[in-house]
Design a protein around this motif. Structure first.
Motif, mmCIF file in Angstrom:
data_model
loop_
_atom_site.group_PDB
_atom_site.id
_atom_site.type_symbol
_atom_site.label_atom_id
_atom_site.label_comp_id
_atom_site.label_asym_id
_atom_site.label_seq_id
_atom_site.Cartn_x
_atom_site.Cartn_y
_atom_site.Cartn_z
ATOM 1 N N UNK A 19 53.937 -71.313 -27.959
ATOM 2 C CA UNK A 19 52.826 -70.621 -28.624
ATOM 3 C C UNK A 19 53.341 -69.436 -29.438
ATOM 4 N N UNK A 20 54.291 -68.698 -28.896
ATOM 5 C CA UNK A 20 54.844 -67.541 -29.604
ATOM 6 C C UNK A 20 55.575 -67.994 -30.870
ATOM 7 N N UNK A 21 56.375 -69.048 -30.783
ATOM 8 C CA UNK A 21 57.092 -69.565 -31.957
ATOM 9 C C UNK A 21 56.114 -69.988 -33.051
ATOM 10 N N UNK A 22 55.067 -70.683 -32.663
ATOM 11 C CA UNK A 22 54.072 -71.140 -33.639
ATOM 12 C C UNK A 22 53.341 -69.949 -34.248
ATOM 13 N N UNK A 23 52.947 -69.007 -33.411
ATOM 14 C CA UNK A 23 52.229 -67.831 -33.909
ATOM 15 C C UNK A 23 53.110 -67.026 -34.868
ATOM 16 N N UNK A 24 54.375 -66.852 -34.518
ATOM 17 C CA UNK A 24 55.290 -66.110 -35.395
ATOM 18 C C UNK A 24 55.472 -66.822 -36.729
ATOM 19 N N UNK A 25 55.662 -68.133 -36.670
ATOM 20 C CA UNK A 25 55.863 -68.909 -37.899
ATOM 21 C C UNK A 25 54.623 -68.873 -38.787
ATOM 22 N N UNK A 26 53.440 -68.808 -38.179
ATOM 23 C CA UNK A 26 52.186 -68.781 -38.937
ATOM 24 C C UNK A 26 51.794 -67.369 -39.367
ATOM 25 N N UNK A 27 52.530 -66.375 -38.878
ATOM 26 C CA UNK A 27 52.232 -64.999 -39.249
ATOM 27 C C UNK A 27 51.076 -64.372 -38.485
ATOM 28 N N UNK A 28 50.716 -64.948 -37.337
ATOM 29 C CA UNK A 28 49.638 -64.375 -36.527
ATOM 30 C C UNK A 28 50.136 -63.095 -35.869
ATOM 31 N N UNK A 29 49.355 -62.059 -35.954
ATOM 32 C CA UNK A 29 49.750 -60.762 -35.410
ATOM 33 C C UNK A 29 49.031 -60.421 -34.104
ATOM 34 N N UNK A 30 47.913 -61.103 -33.834
ATOM 35 C CA UNK A 30 47.143 -60.791 -32.629
ATOM 36 C C UNK A 30 47.902 -61.242 -31.381
ATOM 37 N N UNK A 31 47.694 -60.550 -30.265
ATOM 38 C CA UNK A 31 48.343 -60.975 -29.010
ATOM 39 C C UNK A 31 47.858 -62.374 -28.608
ATOM 40 N N UNK A 32 48.756 -63.131 -28.029
ATOM 41 C CA UNK A 32 48.390 -64.469 -27.569
ATOM 42 C C UNK A 32 47.572 -64.378 -26.289
ATOM 43 N N UNK A 33 46.629 -65.275 -26.167
ATOM 44 C CA UNK A 33 45.836 -65.366 -24.947
ATOM 45 C C UNK A 33 46.377 -66.514 -24.109
ATOM 46 N N UNK A 34 46.274 -66.355 -22.796
ATOM 47 C CA UNK A 34 46.723 -67.397 -21.873
ATOM 48 C C UNK A 34 45.553 -67.854 -21.014
ATOM 49 N N UNK A 35 45.550 -69.138 -20.712
ATOM 50 C CA UNK A 35 44.499 -69.721 -19.886
ATOM 51 C C UNK A 35 45.141 -70.843 -19.078
ATOM 52 N N UNK A 36 45.147 -70.739 -17.762
ATOM 53 C CA UNK A 36 45.800 -71.770 -16.942
ATOM 54 C C UNK A 36 45.162 -73.149 -17.068
ATOM 55 N N UNK A 37 43.950 -73.225 -17.623
ATOM 56 C CA UNK A 37 43.328 -74.545 -17.813
ATOM 57 C C UNK A 37 44.070 -75.369 -18.856
ATOM 58 N N UNK A 38 44.948 -74.740 -19.660
ATOM 59 C CA UNK A 38 45.754 -75.468 -20.639
ATOM 60 C C UNK A 38 47.040 -76.014 -20.015
ATOM 61 N N UNK A 39 47.330 -75.659 -18.771
ATOM 62 C CA UNK A 39 48.541 -76.165 -18.113
ATOM 63 C C UNK A 39 48.470 -77.674 -17.949
#
Length: 120
Positions: free
Chosen positions: A12-32
């Protein structure tokens, strides 16, 4: 948005960085994702020998048909959690600006005519 596993966070961090997203990433264990090793250990007899894919297929079939829970979670609960996570994420995003909605090359109120079906 990602699950809470390190690999998911890193992706998620790699994708967000590549897309230029600046907001903090959110985590949700339901995505595990499910633990495939625990799944095979729970549902496949130790005497059974097959390919890894065959063992996993057998275990998934048993879990999805309702024979018990994996790590305390039934297939239904696992699937409902993923669906709820997607619904929550979608609701949190809201609607985008009208100018960005696309109708895939057709007018939104005009019915699509399938090329193999003659027009009425």
């Amino acid at each position: 948005m990602s699950g809470i596993l390190n690999r998911q966070r890193d992706t998620a961090r790699l994708i967000a960085d590549a897309a230029g997203f600046k907001r903090p990433l959110q985590e949700d264990p339901r995505w595990n994702e499910y633990d495939h090793l625990a799944l095979v250990a729970r549902y496949v007899p130790s005497s059974q020998t097959a390919s890894v894919q065959g063992l996993l297929d057998h275990a998934l079939m048993a879990w999805t048909q309702g024979s018990g829970a994996l790590g305390g979670e039934s297939w239904t609960t696992f699937a409902e959690g993923g669906s709820a996570a997607l619904a929550d994420l979608s609701a949190s995003l809201g609607r985008g600006p009208r100018r960005h909605r696309r109708h895939f090359g057709r007018h939104p109120r005009r019915p699509v005519q399938h090329p193999a079906v003659p027009a009425a």
